[in-house]
Design an enzyme around this catalytic site. Structure first.
Site, PDB file in Angstrom:
ATOM      1  N   LYS A  77       2.442  -9.724  -1.808  1.00 52.03           N
ATOM      2  CA  LYS A  77       1.664  -8.520  -2.781  1.00 52.03           C
ATOM      3  C   LYS A  77       2.814  -7.757  -3.102  1.00 52.03           C
ATOM      4  CE  LYS A  77      -2.412  -5.124  -4.390  1.00 52.03           C
ATOM      5  NZ  LYS A  77      -3.850  -5.194  -4.134  1.00 52.03           N
ATOM      6  N   ILE A  83      -0.579  -6.364  -9.360  1.00 56.82           N
ATOM      7  CA  ILE A  83       0.239  -5.192  -8.852  1.00 56.82           C
ATOM      8  C   ILE A  83      -0.727  -3.645  -7.650  1.00 56.82           C
ATOM      9  CG2 ILE A  83       2.461  -4.467 -10.893  1.00 56.82           C
ATOM     10  CD1 ILE A  83       0.825  -1.765 -10.724  1.00 56.82           C
ATOM     11  N   CYS A 116       1.557  -1.140  -0.164  1.00 58.31           N
ATOM     12  CA  CYS A 116      -0.086  -0.051  -0.286  1.00 58.31           C
ATOM     13  C   CYS A 116       0.869   1.035   0.276  1.00 58.31           C
ATOM     14  CB  CYS A 116      -0.841  -0.336   1.547  1.00 58.31           C
ATOM     15  SG  CYS A 116      -1.353   1.595   1.214  1.00 58.31           S
TER      16      CYS A 116
HETATM   17  C1  LIG Z   1     -10.128   2.343  -2.863  1.00 56.04           C
HETATM   18  C2  LIG Z   1      -9.062   1.463  -3.269  1.00 56.04           C
HETATM   19  C3  LIG Z   1      -8.814   0.258  -1.834  1.00 56.04           C
HETATM   20  C4  LIG Z   1      -7.347  -0.693  -2.277  1.00 56.04           C
HETATM   21  N1  LIG Z   1      -7.554  -1.156  -1.187  1.00 56.04           N
HETATM   22  C5  LIG Z   1      -6.251  -1.803  -0.901  1.00 56.04           C
HETATM   23  C6  LIG Z   1      -6.414  -2.714  -0.325  1.00 56.04           C
HETATM   24  O1  LIG Z   1      -6.991  -2.014   1.037  1.00 56.04           O
HETATM   25  N2  LIG Z   1      -5.236  -3.505   0.299  1.00 56.04           N
HETATM   26  C7  LIG Z   1      -4.426  -3.763  -1.453  1.00 56.04           C
HETATM   27  O2  LIG Z   1      -3.750  -4.842  -0.639  1.00 56.04           O
HETATM   28  N3  LIG Z   1      -4.752  -3.334  -2.055  1.00 56.04           N
HETATM   29  C8  LIG Z   1      -5.471  -1.858  -1.942  1.00 56.04           C
HETATM   30  N4  LIG Z   1      -5.793  -1.456  -3.078  1.00 56.04           N
HETATM   31  C9  LIG Z   1      -4.807  -2.068  -4.428  1.00 56.04           C
HETATM   32  C10 LIG Z   1      -6.338  -2.731  -4.967  1.00 56.04           C
HETATM   33  O3  LIG Z   1      -5.894  -4.076  -5.373  1.00 56.04           O
HETATM   34  C11 LIG Z   1      -5.314  -3.229  -6.617  1.00 56.04           C
HETATM   35  O4  LIG Z   1      -4.263  -3.323  -6.412  1.00 56.04           O
HETATM   36  C12 LIG Z   1      -5.023  -1.745  -7.085  1.00 56.04           C
HETATM   37  O5  LIG Z   1      -6.932  -1.096  -7.017  1.00 56.04           O
HETATM   38  C13 LIG Z   1      -5.356  -2.089  -8.944  1.00 56.04           C
HETATM   39  O6  LIG Z   1      -6.110  -2.592  -9.641  1.00 56.04           O
HETATM   40  P1  LIG Z   1      -7.494  -2.068 -10.040  1.00 56.04           P
HETATM   41  O7  LIG Z   1      -6.867  -1.488 -11.710  1.00 56.04           O
HETATM   42  O8  LIG Z   1      -7.693  -3.348 -10.568  1.00 56.04           O
HETATM   43  O9  LIG Z   1      -7.861  -1.203  -9.118  1.00 56.04           O
HETATM   44  C14 LIG Z   1      -6.966  -1.220  -3.563  1.00 56.04           C
HETATM   45  C15 LIG Z   1      -7.382  -0.116  -4.663  1.00 56.04           C
HETATM   46  C16 LIG Z   1      -8.649   0.153  -4.087  1.00 56.04           C
HETATM   47  C17 LIG Z   1      -8.988   1.468  -5.702  1.00 56.04           C
END
Ligand SMILES: Cc1cc2nc3c(=O)[nH]c(=O)nc-3n(C[C@H](O)[C@H](O)[C@H](O)COP(=O)(O)O)c2cc1C
Ligand SMILES: Cc1cc2nc3c(=O)[nH]c(=O)nc-3n(C[C@H](O)[C@H](O)[C@H](O)COP(=O)(O)OP(=O)(O)OC[C@H]3O[C@@H](n4cnc5c(N)ncnc54)[C@H](O)[C@@H]3O)c2cc1C
Ligand SMILES: Cc1cc2nc3c(=O)[nH]c(=O)nc-3n(C[C@H](O)[C@H](O)[C@H](O)COP(=O)(O)OP(=O)(O)OC[C@H]3O[C@@H](n4cnc5c(N)ncnc54)[C@H](O)[C@@H]3O)c2cc1C
Ligand SMILES: Cc1cc2nc3c(=O)[nH]c(=O)nc-3n(C[C@H](O)[C@H](O)[C@H](O)COP(=O)(O)O)c2cc1C
Ligand code: FES
Ligand code: FES
Lengths: 300, 250, 300, 250
Positions: C163, C187, C128
């Site tokens: 991750k 990622i 994160c």
């Molecule tokens: C609102 C939001 C909250 C997220 N919270 C977490 C989290 O708590 N833990 C985590 O490992 N990734 C978190 N992510 C990252 C997502 O799991 C993912 O890795 C990232 O958004 C890329 O994928 P996407 O483009 O499909 O969203 C978060 C992403 C978003 C947009």
């Protein structure tokens, strides 16, 4: 009418918009034309000590309004570049020579030539993400960066800009290593790639390339903001600028001037004049008299 | 990227083949595409047919174009585009001047009021002559093996150009330049389609530029006005590395 | 009909699409609903040892189809999370517990609880980008990563996914440190920010956030490709997947399964079924019988 | 983000103020926006006026809403949206049931065939009563200081609901839940506008969810069918951290 002029490392710019390195800046006549279209200055394509063909095509992938490129630092070599600078200088505006090498001596000899050719500043490409032995491989090593910047600063009379990479764990370490530079340029492209699922193959001949354009703007804003806040140094912002709002966002994040690259693909060379006139209106409406009034105002 | 399947091929001359295919895309005459053969490379190609059946006429020079002329029906290639501006097609009597495979990109504007000069080094390299009635066709070969013995610009000296509403020219830059020099003082309306090294095709890499104009984006078609005082047209080009070299044509 | 099932670390998935951590996965009923809509598995929001409110709003900025978020790891604390897992498990599909902590002990105790609650695997959030002391600050230190992964692997029976972050100079160093993990998840978001030029202020309360969505897809593809090519390990691809083409692109880059997050904002929960049916058609057309036939086919 | 300038304000009751402003944006009744006060925070707000002059009626609870009711003409705030689905407005006779400031978001659907129940803790907190003729208005207060002494759901026992084509309800979840229980067995057509903790407003953070439905995206308006067997509506909610807590209303 707001005053759009700004200055960076003592170089006066009639407006804050410059052409970014690698986009329409290999041929002197093209640079001249870009300045006729309103750019306050141009940065040349990154030039090395030897002629290089770069990668064979495909060297570019379109990704919406953004691009992924792996040109591979193709360039005619510094000895063949004097004429291009001479032609570009006919615009009567600053021309900044971008250079790449793998060590301090390489950068310094390039810088001296650019100075001799009449460049107003030298930009060190410490950040190209897709060529082995250059760019990022140099720019992610703080000791090497420090060595390069200190050496070239001790030899050159014209200002030196250090262009840094977003592909690092901690940009502040690198910025600190480059602190003798007169200004930072942030950011270069973000390492990326594209696979064509019907061809079942990476598209770029080099497989990996650099992402530029709107996709990386939020990343660029973050780097400019963070580096400005932590170092206070002069910054040239670059990455995804395609509208006056984008340019102002970079300025409010801490940039004293900005560069535009990929947007020439979507908007053409007219983008310079468009942004200038819209920025003027914006500044008048919002009560900003000069660019310096906006620099870093968003920093908390 | 669009994946394209070759529907049919037609050999036009030695080392020159037209690939026909379907692609649901509106294209203006004079525009081009970037053709990608995975693993081999990507090169710019004009379209010689732009209706619902599209065609590319390829002349083999190097690696990629050679591989292209070896494609058979059912084989696949990839394209992006279309790019560039295309010709400003006007109604009325037209003259096409096509040097070498340059005639290919002019084909889509040919109609019943169109005359054509088709030139080539030698008789065997003349292509698309069958697309024009004899009464409207002028042939020229460097070696005199067919038609006029000499270059198109020399042939122009013998023609009454005032009958043409517009003249469209495509071919090697040497030929374009010489034709431009001839037409410059004769106050004719003319458009030239240029070919230069093209890496990006979208106006950012500067490899195709001619005097500040990007052939891929502001061209490939330019009016005679844009070219007649151009500091590079016919004079300099840059190599794949970006090195300025003289075309030695003045 | 192609066979869309796949497996990751021995866990069978009826299709390659999982819900990404942090998106619609804090409440058990929501996770249940997402699986009813076709997701083969869900990853929970990242849960810590203590309850955390996270940042106050604004916690999100819309950037075209992409997002910049700084939720700040808000979560009810592991002790309050058993019920949510219980509810989610009613779908009869794998539930993966995502956890964050600052050291090996913290991760291990969370992992043990997730295992006790019935999770099918644990995903370590080492990435994160916007909370001090957690995530990226942990995940960019190879020694710490190694320590965490080795410790938790020695204590847990269920598989462990690591991750990783794109915000590092060299992902291979980190991947190597985490090599005991059963699979990599690549990622997380890319550190970024947004300034509103009319408010003259960063928008997110935390100033910095993480960029997700289509803007980062080319970055994610590059990491999956690079890590798969260099390590050969199983990978779950995530970052900007919004269509079947995107999912297939990740799979051809080397992912055995993928996660979807931000696209739920643009496409809603129906995206799972849409991608499943289109991927099916694609595989039939292209002659791919099963997902494993596509994994990594683009690697050169 | 859209920057909005307050054009005019109107005090509706103690701690309740309507802010009027111009915003060139089509909005459906029942949709909401996220209001941002830089440096203070961001909160969801329904629109009480959706014509060319728009309005938000704010009741002060905490930091942000308090700052909002202190805004004066000429002051600025920022909004994103509109978000959510809005009401399915049907022609014919309607009943609105608004608890506390809940009546605000129902205002845009009021017409000459609309009856309204407006409820509040006490007389001073009744708002928008002047927007309905006496003949169409039912008041209810918890303390009996105006109108019916009791809660809206009790008042419903005494009313003939069969005359209404549709019933629209907005207010605290306790009130919605009790109204739902009353209406459930009376086979009426009803829509409920819910309020839950909202962080993102766009259907990704899960903070507003109720039994798998996102109030911000699939709502805020739900039909009685969507709610009557919902495992969380009126029963559980999650806090800002995501902790499940019981609403203790059964
Ligand atoms: C609102 C939001 C909250 C997220 N919270 C977490 C989290 O708590 N833990 C985590 O490992 N990734 C978190 N992510 C990252 C997502 O799991 C993912 O890795 C990232 O958004 C890329 O994928 P996407 O483009 O499909 O969203 C978060 C992403 C978003 C947009
Ligand atoms: C806008 C545009 C439209 C074009 N349309 C067509 C078309 O419709 N049909 C067609 O056949 N070609 C067309 N070309 C030219 C074509 O793109 C080149 O022939 C091609 O790039 C050669 O690539 P290659 O990989 O086969 O050769 P390479 O391996 O790159 O080159 C092999 C050798 O041939 C030389 N060579 C390459 N191209 C040319 C050339 N055009 N003239 C003379 N020598 C050359 C090179 O210098 C080199 O020595 C067009 C070019 C442009 C810019
Ligand atoms: C879709 C939607 C539409 C809304 N429309 C409106 C509207 O048109 N007008 C309006 O005034 N409000 C409306 N709200 C409620 C409004 O968003 C909250 O009142 C606001 O978030 C409170 O923020 P704050 O920062 O002022 O209070 P905070 O500082 O967050 O809270 C202060 C205290 O008040 C309590 N509190 C906060 N909100 C409520 C509430 N709604 N009910 C009871 N207690 C509460 C909190 O628990 C806390 O103890 C709406 C909410 C939603 C979800
Ligand atoms: C085709 C292309 C070539 C580039 N070449 C160089 C280069 O030679 N040297 C350099 O420092 N940056 C180079 N860059 C990076 C740009 O200067 C710029 O940092 C980056 O593209 C982000 O800005 P943009 O989004 O406005 O394009 C190149 C970018 C592109 C798209
Ligand atoms: S081919 Fe790149 S600018 Fe024309
Ligand atoms: S407020 Fe985030 S899902 Fe509804």
């Amino acid at each position: 009418m707001a005053d759009l002029s700004t200055s960076i490392a003592g170089i006066r710019l009639e407006n804050p918009l410059m052409l970014a390195s690698g986009i329409l800046d290999e041929n002197g006549y093209t640079m001249l034309d870009v300045m006729k279209n309103g750019a306050a200055a141009v940065v040349t394509k990154s030039i090395g000590n030897e002629e290089r063909d770069g990668y064979s095509s495909p060297i570019i992938v379109e990704y919406g309004d953004s691009l992924i490129n792996a040109v591979g630092l193709s360039n005619p070599g510094i000895d063949n570049f004097a004429e291009e600078i001479r032609i570009a200088k006919q615009a009567g505006k600053p021309v900044i020579g971008s250079v790449f090498a793998s060590d301090a001596d390489g950068f310094t000899s390039l810088g001296l030539k650019m100075q001799e050719y009449g460049c107003d500043a030298v930009e060190l490409n410490l950040s190209c993400p897709h060529v082995k032995g250059f760019g990022l491989e140099v720019g992610s090593d703080p000791d090497l960066v420090e060595d390069i910047v200190n050496e070239i600063k001790s030899k050159l009379k014209i200002p030196v800009f250090a262009k840094l990479s977003p592909n690092v764990s901690n940009i502040l370490d690198i910025a600190k290593a480059a602190e003798k530079a007169d200004a930072y340029v942030l950011i270069n492209t973000v390492k990326a790639m594209k696979i064509d699922i019907r061809a079942r193959s990476p598209v770029l001949t080099n497989v990996y390339g650099g992402l530029s354009g709107p996709a990386i703007k939020p990343v660029g804003i973050r780097y400019v903001y963070e580096v400005k806040k932590e170092t206070g140094k002069e910054i040239i912002g670059v990455g995804g600028i395609a509208s006056f709002e984008d340019a102002v966002e970079y300025i409010m994040a801490g940039a004293s001037a900005v560069q535009i690259g990929t947007a020439l693909y979507t908007k053409g060379k007219g983008i310079f004049r468009d942004i200038i006139s819209q920025m003027n209106t914006f500044m008048d409406d919002e009560g900003f008299g000069r660019i310096s009034d906006m620099v870093g105002v968003a920093i908390r | 990227m669009n994946r394209i399947t070759v529907e049919r091929v037609k050999d036009e001359a030695k080392n020159v083949r037209t690939l026909f295919f379907r692609w649901d895309q509106k294209i203006s005459a004079g525009q081009f595409v970037m053709v990608w053969l995975p693993g081999l490379g990507e090169i710019p190609m004009s379209l010689s047919y732009i209706g619902s059946l599209k065609g590319i006429t390829v002349k083999a020079y190097g690696k990629v174009s050679q591989a292209m002329i070896e494609l058979q029906p059912g084989n696949e290639f990839f394209i992006r585009g279309p790019y560039g501006n295309g010709f400003q097609v006007e109604s009325g009597r037209k003259l096409l001047i096509g040097g070498g495979s340059g005639i290919a990109s002019l084909l889509p504007i040919a109609d019943s009021e169109t005359d054509a000069i088709i030139s080539a080094k030698t008789r065997d390299e003349i292509i698309f002559a069958d697309r024009f009635p004899d009464s409207r066709l002028f042939l020229a070969t460097d070696d005199g093996s067919a038609g006029f013995h000499g270059f198109p610009h020399d042939l122009l000296d013998r023609m009454d150009l005032s009958v043409y509403r517009k003249i469209y020219v495509c071919g090697p830059e040497q030929m374009l330049y010489r034709v431009m020099l001839k037409l410059r003082d004769r106050h004719v309306n003319a458009e030239f389609s240029l070919e230069r090294t093209m890496k990006c095709g979208i106006g950012i890499c500067d490899s195709c530029s001619v005097g500040g104009l990007q052939v891929c984006k502001q061209g490939p078609v330019f009016s005679i006005e844009q070219l007649k005082d151009n500091p590079e047209f016919g004079i300099y080009r840059t190599t794949y590395s970006g090195k300025r070299i003289s075309l030695n044509m003045k």
